[in-house]
Design a protein around this motif. Structure first.
Motif, short mmCIF file in Angstrom:
data_model
loop_
_atom_site.label_atom_id
_atom_site.label_comp_id
_atom_site.label_asym_id
_atom_site.label_seq_id
_atom_site.Cartn_x
_atom_site.Cartn_y
_atom_site.Cartn_z
N MET A 1 42.95 50.49 28.12
CA MET A 1 41.87 50.56 29.49
C MET A 1 43.21 49.11 29.87
O MET A 1 42.86 49.21 31.56
CB MET A 1 41.36 48.24 28.97
CG MET A 1 40.22 47.77 30.50
SD MET A 1 38.90 46.96 29.22
CE MET A 1 39.58 45.90 29.19
N ASP B 1 33.95 41.81 28.39
CA ASP B 1 33.07 42.34 29.21
C ASP B 1 32.96 44.06 28.97
O ASP B 1 32.70 44.95 28.49
CB ASP B 1 32.02 42.02 30.11
CG ASP B 1 31.19 41.70 30.24
OD1 ASP B 1 31.02 40.62 29.24
OD2 ASP B 1 30.87 40.88 31.13
N MET B 2 34.56 44.40 29.48
CA MET B 2 35.16 45.66 29.42
C MET B 2 34.83 46.78 27.96
O MET B 2 35.32 47.49 27.96
CB MET B 2 36.61 45.64 30.66
CG MET B 2 35.74 45.82 31.99
SD MET B 2 36.86 45.16 32.62
CE MET B 2 38.23 47.07 33.44
N LYS C 1 35.41 39.87 32.65
CA LYS C 1 35.56 40.67 32.65
C LYS C 1 35.95 41.79 32.15
O LYS C 1 35.63 43.02 31.49
CB LYS C 1 35.39 41.21 34.23
CG LYS C 1 35.39 42.10 35.00
CD LYS C 1 36.01 42.34 36.60
CE LYS C 1 35.78 43.88 36.27
NZ LYS C 1 36.41 44.21 38.09
N ASP D 1 32.61 47.35 26.00
CA ASP D 1 31.64 48.86 26.57
C ASP D 1 32.59 49.83 26.07
O ASP D 1 32.02 50.83 25.87
CB ASP D 1 31.82 48.81 27.87
CG ASP D 1 30.67 47.90 28.65
OD1 ASP D 1 30.25 47.01 27.91
OD2 ASP D 1 30.81 47.21 30.21
#
Length: 98
Positions: free
Chosen positions: A40, A81-82, A78, A85
């Protein structure tokens, strides 16, 4: 010796049972989080990342750049959350940047 099952089972079901029986899920979650962070964040952030560790539901990330640490601190939720996910379940609830 373990009881032998006569019915044919998919290998995914057998592996899930093995992981649950031997309580290996927390170790697999740690590996998944490290991989998700690397994918990521990309090479730019990974060059300054010295350590990524998961303790219970808190992700500790050690960075060698104070400027990058400050920039990432603005988007902690954020990032959490990423990561969740990317993993497919809620593993991380808090991010601590060091």
């Amino acid at each position: 010796m373990a009881k032998r099952h006569n019915e044919n089972l998919p290998i995914s079901d057998i592996l899930k049972e093995f992981v649950e029986k031997n309580k290996l899920q927390s170790g697999l979650d740690k590996v998944d989080v490290k991989d998700a962070w690397a994918k990521m964040m990309g090479n730019g952030v990974n060059n300054y990342t010295t350590d990524v560790s998961l303790d219970r539901d808190v992700l500790y990330v050690a960075l060698s750049s104070s400027v990058l640490r400050e920039e990432l601190s603005y988007g902690k939720q954020k990032i959490v959350d990423m990561l969740n996910d990317a993993i497919g379940k809620k593993v991380v609830s808090k991010l601590v940047l060091r």
